[in-house]
Design an enzyme around this catalytic site. Structure first.
Site, PDB file in Angstrom:
ATOM      1  N   GLY A 388       0.826  -1.194   0.000  1.00  0.00           N
ATOM      2  CA  GLY A 388       0.000   0.000   0.000  1.00  0.00           C
ATOM      3  C   GLY A 388       0.855   1.236   0.000  1.00  0.00           C
ATOM      4  O   GLY A 388       1.977   1.235  -0.490  1.00  0.00           O
ATOM      5  N   ASP A 524     -12.139   5.564   2.593  1.00  0.00           N
ATOM      6  CA  ASP A 524     -11.639   4.997   1.333  1.00  0.00           C
ATOM      7  C   ASP A 524     -12.355   3.687   1.035  1.00  0.00           C
ATOM      8  O   ASP A 524     -11.729   2.693   0.687  1.00  0.00           O
ATOM      9  CB  ASP A 524     -10.125   4.792   1.417  1.00  0.00           C
ATOM     10  CG  ASP A 524      -9.508   4.522   0.046  1.00  0.00           C
ATOM     11  OD1 ASP A 524     -10.195   4.765  -0.968  1.00  0.00           O
ATOM     12  OD2 ASP A 524      -8.358   4.062  -0.014  1.00  0.00           O
TER      13      ASP A 524
END
EC number: 2.7.10.1
Length: 713
Positions: A388, A524
């Protein structure tokens, strides 16, 4: 003295020619019986009595002050009227043009109304295709004039009626007085309204099915302001209770309630006196308490200042890591000059035999949390699963992490820092770990299993999802196309039905309902951040990156980091304000992803155009596989007003009913299939918003459905 007949003859000779001349120049104007607002002297000869008579004159505007407004921006469904009041001699004609071409009724679905006697063009129930430049051309043989209007039609999202917040309001009244309850309704479709009073039947307010008993007091279509007011005359004690304003249209229902409290006059006076006495006592006690508290605070601060001047600062033992300040950015080339700041934890360089040196990172000496600490030697790291913004995830085997089976290995996922991580990245991973510690176990979120914080790099151990993220899970199960194929032998095992898609939506809603109950904003939510287990259980991931909002109900992102633009609500996109309601918007986008089997939202639309379209109220179309009911649920999630969006609790309840009612229909994988725009690939990192979906690719289509074969369970 002249004879009477001679006087009359002279008058006739004087008046006759003038009257005859006026009759030629001023024919009677046409009456308009169907448009009262136009009957104001705007006709071709409406103001003739106030103007001098001209034998010949080119056209001119009679009311130019009424033509100042050139731009009309109206919502779809409204009636638009353009007017060009003019005059001239002889009487001029008027023609209308749209975008330079003469405009006639057959050019528009629904037709138009041309009222030449009122110099007007009327269009009812305008739609986005009516946008354009409209020009009136007024002319006679002595000249011509023209004027243009610009029309912009704003699309509306179909929605159930909206009730103004705070109405009706709770009311307290005396016996014998009059009471009014107000209810303001906003609705595009024709709304119907009812005023209800909640009553008891056999001592119960609710029936066996849980529906409240009500008495209908008033019902009607909303055609006037009278319907939105409930009048109660000469109220009695029996009128006390709960009243509800219920409004509905073809999309759905909305309601708000208020309470009426009825008091005898003497009781109201007594309550007022008692309340005043109570407020006086409260002020006295509060003032005294504040004075004592301030004195204690001053004493404590003085003592702390005295002790700090005599004793060096010792490390603090704090259970919640979020209490520690962030350590300054560390550089390998930095010297030990006066730029360093005192830390509340021992700071060392990261070094471990089982992990490479992380550039630019200092290690926090984290306190031991016996509830979550897992022995590092019982963790066997495997292959990487992904990465990520600040960390990476690897597959691992954890021996004994399931306390019921101390010798059994459990497959887990381990979050750790990347090689190029910074101090801030370490702080972010710690913050995520602490957030996950606050969560109880839930089936539809990725749960924390353990942590490794001692004698080495920080490891955060979480549940493993064998089938990866939801976006890739859906894309891998798309019907084959010339551009997108996969192993045909896997079709039977991985075949999806419509009910499977609804189940995905339902499970994600349940996970978000839990996070909402824990005051956690995700920020998100997207298919890429939902993981799928081997048993096809949906689990929301990366919620630990969210901000905990115990004190406030919104989180403002102030950094200029890259954002997941396509999933963001307008208030988050334009104002950077994040709430549970902005998560609901993202959930609507996720629903669209699911019913397009991993399609990219807003395909072919550049970022700049997306901003403009969202501000104008545009929304994505209904996917082919999505029912009208589910699409309307999406549209409610995309409501422009955040407070008008459903809560996750309401979404779970609605989806539960839909899931129970639908039949299982399989995606037809044997028929030719239009591509879902596989070329519109998103970036694999959740950090990036520079997505190729904003190139002009074809719109994604959805597969056909057919009834599932018998024997499907």
């Amino acid at each position: 003295m002249l004879p009477l007949w001679l006087v009359l003859a002279g008058l006739l000779l004087a008046v006759g020619p003038a009257a005859s001349h006026r009759g030629e120049m001023e024919p009677d104007s046409l009456a308009s019986g169907d448009d009262d607002e136009d009957s104001d002297g705007d006709g071709p000869h409406g103001d003739r009595s106030e103007e001098p008579v001209y034998m010949h004159r080119a056209p001119y505007w009679t009311h130019p002050h009424r033509m100042d407004k050139k731009l009309y921006a109206v919502p779809a469904g409204n009636t638009v009227k353009f007017r060009c009041p003019a005059s001239g001699s002889p009487s001029p004609s008027i023609r209308w043009f749209k975008n330079g071409r003469e405009f006639r009724g057959e050019h528009r679905i629904g037709g138009i109304r041309l009222r030449h006697q009122h110099w007007s063009l009327v269009m009812e129930s305008v739609v986005p295709s009516d946008r354009g430049n409209y020009t009136c051309l007024v002319e006679n043989r002595f000249g011509r004039i023209r004027y243009s209007y610009l029309l912009d039609v704003l699309e509306r999202s179909p929605h159930r009626p909206i009730l103004q917040a705070g109405l009706p309001a709770n009311t307290t009244a005396l016996v014998g007085s009059d009471v009014e309850f107000f209810c303001k309704v906003y609705s595009d479709a024709q709304p119907h309204l009812q005023w209800l009073k909640h009553i008891e039947v056999n001592g119960s307010s609710y029936g066996p099915d849980g529906v409240p008993y009500v008495q209908v007091l008033k019902t009607a279509d909303i055609n006037s302001s009278e319907v939105e007011v409930l009048y109660l005359r000469n109220v009695t004690m029996e009128d006390a209770g709960e009243y509800t304003c219920l409004a509905g249209n073809s999309i759905g229902l909305s309601y708000q309630s208020a309470w009426l409290t009825v008091l005898p006059e003497e009781e109201l006076v007594h309550e007022a006196e008692t309340s005043e006495a109570k407020y006086t006592d409260i002020i006295i006690y509060t003032s005294g308490s504040l004075a004592v508290a301030m004195a204690l605070i001053i004493v404590v601060l003085c003592r702390m200042q005295t002790q700090s001047s005599k004793q060096p600062l010792e490390p603090m033992a704090v259970h919640k890591l979020s209490k520690f300040p962030l350590i300054r950015q560390f550089s390998l080339d930095s010297s030990s000059s006066g730029k360093s700041s005192t830390s509340l934890m021992r700071v060392t360089r990261l070094s471990s035999s089982c992990a490479p040196m992380l550039a630019g990172v200092v290690e926090m000496d984290l306190p031991l949390d016996s509830k979550w600490e897992f022995p590092r030697e019982k963790l066997v790291l495997g292959k990487p699963l992904g990465e990520g913004c600040f960390g990476q995830v690897v597959r691992a085997e954890a021996y004994g992490i399931d306390r019921q089976w101390p010798d059994r290995a459990v497959t887990v996922a381990v979050k750790m820092l990347k090689d190029n991580a910074t101090d801030k990245d370490l702080a972010d991973l710690i913050s995520e770990m602490e957030m996950m510690k606050l969560m109880d176990k839930h089936k539809n979120i990725i749960n924390l299993l353990g942590v490794c914080t001692q004698d080495g790099p920080l490891y955060v151990i979480v549940e493993f999802a064998a089938k990866g993220n939801l976006r890739e899970y859906l894309r891998a199960r798309r019907p084959p196309t010339p551009d997108y194929t996969f192993d045909i032998t896997e079709l039977h095992e991985e075949q999806l039905c419509f009910k499977d898609l609804v189940s995905c939506v339902y499970q994600v809603a349940r996970g978000m309902e839990y996070l909402e109950s824990r005051r956690c904003i995700h920020r998100d939510l997207a298919a890429r951040n939902v993981l799928v287990t081997a048993e096809n259980v949906m689990k929301i991931a990366d919620f630990g990156l969210a901000r905990d909002v115990h004190d406030i109900d919104y989180y403002k992102k102030t950094s200029n980091g890259r954002l997941p633009v396509k999933w963001m609500a307008p208030e988050a996109l334009f104002d950077r304000v994040y709430t549970h309601q902005s998560d609901v918007w993202s959930f609507g986008i996720l629903m669209w992803e699911i019913f397009t089997l991993g399609g990219s939202p807003y395909p072919g639309i550049p970022v700049e155009e997306l901003f403009k379209l969202l501000k104008e109220g545009h929304r994505m179309d209904c996917p082919s596989n999505c029912t009208h009911e589910l699409y309307m649920l999406m549209r409610e999630c995309w409501h422009a007003v955040p407070l008008q969006r459903p809560t996750f609790k309401q979404l779970v309840e609605g989806l539960d009913k839909i899931l129970a009612a639908i039949s299982e229909e399989y995606l037809d994988l044997s028929m030719p299939f239009e591509q879902y725009s596989p070329s519109c690939e998103d970036t694999t990192s959740t950090c990036s918003s520079d997505d190729s979906v904003f190139t002009h690719d074809p719109m994604p289509l959805a597969p056909c459905l057919f009834s599932c074969p018998s024997g499907r369970t």
